[in-house]
Design an enzyme around this catalytic site. Structure first.
Site, PDB file in Angstrom:
ATOM      1  N   GLU A   1       0.811  -1.223   0.000  1.00 54.47           N
ATOM      2  CA  GLU A   1       0.000   0.000   0.000  1.00 54.47           C
ATOM      3  C   GLU A   1       0.843   1.272   0.000  1.00 54.47           C
ATOM      4  O   GLU A   1       0.456   2.264  -0.618  1.00 54.47           O
ATOM      5  CB  GLU A   1      -0.943   0.021   1.218  1.00 54.47           C
ATOM      6  CG  GLU A   1      -1.752   1.318   1.243  1.00 54.47           C
ATOM      7  CD  GLU A   1      -2.946   1.318   2.177  1.00 54.47           C
ATOM      8  OE1 GLU A   1      -2.991   0.494   3.100  1.00 54.47           O
ATOM      9  OE2 GLU A   1      -3.825   2.174   1.965  1.00 54.47           O
TER      10      GLU A   1
ATOM     11  N   ILE B   1      -0.425  -1.674   7.542  1.00 51.17           N
ATOM     12  CA  ILE B   1      -1.444  -1.488   8.588  1.00 51.17           C
ATOM     13  C   ILE B   1      -2.776  -1.309   7.877  1.00 51.17           C
ATOM     14  O   ILE B   1      -3.018  -0.291   7.213  1.00 51.17           O
ATOM     15  CB  ILE B   1      -1.183  -0.259   9.491  1.00 51.17           C
ATOM     16  CG1 ILE B   1       0.085  -0.467  10.320  1.00 51.17           C
ATOM     17  CG2 ILE B   1      -2.386  -0.048  10.430  1.00 51.17           C
ATOM     18  CD1 ILE B   1       0.307   0.580  11.405  1.00 51.17           C
ATOM     19  N   ASP B   2      -3.618  -2.314   7.999  1.00 53.22           N
ATOM     20  CA  ASP B   2      -4.970  -2.191   7.480  1.00 53.22           C
ATOM     21  C   ASP B   2      -5.827  -1.684   8.633  1.00 53.22           C
ATOM     22  O   ASP B   2      -5.709  -2.177   9.762  1.00 53.22           O
ATOM     23  CB  ASP B   2      -5.478  -3.551   6.995  1.00 53.22           C
ATOM     24  CG  ASP B   2      -6.903  -3.449   6.474  1.00 53.22           C
ATOM     25  OD1 ASP B   2      -7.170  -2.531   5.684  1.00 53.22           O
ATOM     26  OD2 ASP B   2      -7.735  -4.289   6.861  1.00 53.22           O
TER      27      ASP B   2
ATOM     28  N   ASP C   1      -0.600  -5.109   3.074  1.00 54.54           N
ATOM     29  CA  ASP C   1      -1.102  -3.904   3.741  1.00 54.54           C
ATOM     30  C   ASP C   1      -0.394  -3.842   5.090  1.00 54.54           C
ATOM     31  O   ASP C   1      -0.682  -4.627   5.994  1.00 54.54           O
ATOM     32  CB  ASP C   1      -2.627  -3.963   3.925  1.00 54.54           C
ATOM     33  CG  ASP C   1      -3.186  -2.582   4.263  1.00 54.54           C
ATOM     34  OD1 ASP C   1      -2.390  -1.721   4.684  1.00 54.54           O
ATOM     35  OD2 ASP C   1      -4.398  -2.370   4.096  1.00 54.54           O
TER      36      ASP C   1
END
Ligand code: AMP
Ligand code: MG
Length: 326
Positions: A68, A123-124, A121
């Site tokens: 991301e 940190i989702d 990701d």
């Protein structure tokens, strides 16, 4: 057994990234910075991506990573302090870290979708992370458009929602044809988990986002009612929602676009790891039309609208309810 080395490397990298995220959160350095698209990012997002991409580069140098984050924000002169902070935290997990290497590791996560790739990701659920709630570190391996391995680290999720004060920090691992396991992030035994039958009282509920703007809450509630999920919904940030379906604490995770005709598509890194965790625990994951998620067409799920993850048993009923009510 296939994917053993991938599983070990991914597990170790996600666990190290989880430690970094918790360390940053405890030190209260987890303030959000706004990205150009106005979504939030913190020094922990950058640090987690650096750690995981470094580990993947060392073990699988040929594999692209579609992550991301990228380093452009961190490279701005006024961000020098933040880059120093990220480097400090990464160094506690990877002792060779320097600012230059951290930048290079983060940008190793800007690869392209190909025959075999990882998606990350770091940190989702950044909004949940900053709020002090749930978040997840999600890493998946995709081959020929199919997810083969998913590792979902949920540092704030208790092993059992009924006992919220003990054993906090859970990691889920799904490997294609080998099942899904759950382990405490602080170590110990790994246990195979299964979705729950809908007649199990505690699973008779829907889990959805905390952020009402991330879904279509009115329609989601109507679908849950239509299929007989009569307990109050759970509202949880991040892909931890997939973990709850996989271990039988909810029968349905639903995420419908708002408005339904929205051209916006979901990101691959927001779903790949969670989807295999649910499927390998005996559940089903499709889009709102019942189509399989297509991880082969770029960094977004261009061929899919909405997400439906269930215990399997109620999947067809949920699809029928969506097509009736939408
Ligand atoms: P959740 O924690 O389930 O609310 O999901 C967090 C994810 O929602 C983030 O990773 C974003 O990519 C995604 N997101 C952000 N804005 C939206 C939106 N308007 N609709 C759907 N998803 C969104
Ligand atoms: Mg996300």
């Amino acid at each position: 057994m296939f994917y053993q080395q991938e599983k070990q490397v991914a597990l170790q990298a996600v666990s190290a990234a989880a430690q970094l995220c918790e360390q940053v959160r405890r030190s209260q350095s987890s303030l959000a910075i706004a990205k150009p698209d106005r979504s939030p990012v913190t020094i922990a997002d950058f640090g987690a991506q650096a750690i995981i991409c470094q580990a993947l580069a060392a073990a699988f140098p040929e594999d692209p990573v579609v992550g991301e984050e990228d380093s452009s924000l961190l490279q701005q002169p006024e961000m020098a302090d933040r880059l120093a902070q990220v480097t400090h935290y990464v160094k506690s997990q990877v002792s060779s870290a320097t600012p230059e290497l951290v930048i290079a590791w983060i940008d190793r996560g800007n690869g392209k979708v190909s025959k075999r790739y990882w998606t990350l990701d770091p940190i989702d659920g950044t909004k949940g992370y900053v709020r002090g709630d749930q978040y997840a570190i999600a890493l998946a391996l995709v081959e020929e458009g199919e997810v083969k391995l998913g590792v979902l680290g949920c540092p704030a999720l208790p092993l059992d929602l009924e006992r919220p004060d003990i054993n906090i920090g859970t990691i889920f691992v799904g490997v294609r044809t080998q099942g899904t396991t759950m382990t405490s992030l602080s170590g110990g035994q790994s246990n195979l988990i299964r979705v729950a039958k809908s007649d199990r009282l505690e699973s008779r509920r829907l889990v959805e986002s905390v952020e009402s703007s991330h879904g279509n809450i009115t329609l989601q509630a109507a679908v849950a009612r239509e299929v007989g999920l009569d307990l109050p919904s759970l509202h949880i940030d991040s892909m931890a929602k997939y973990g709850l379906v996989a271990r039988g604490e909810a029968a349905l995770y639903i995420r419908l676009p708002f408005p339904l005709s929205s051209p916006q598509r979901e990101n691959i890194w927001d779903h790949a790891a969670g989807a295999i965790v649910v499927e390998e625990a005996g559940g089903r994951v499709t889009d709102m039309h019942g189509h399989p998620l297509d991880f082969s067409c770029g960094s977004t799920l261009n061929n899919n609208q909405g997400i439906i993850a269930t215990n399997g048993e109620i999947h067809e009923a949920v699809l029928a309810a969506v097509s009736k009510l939408a």
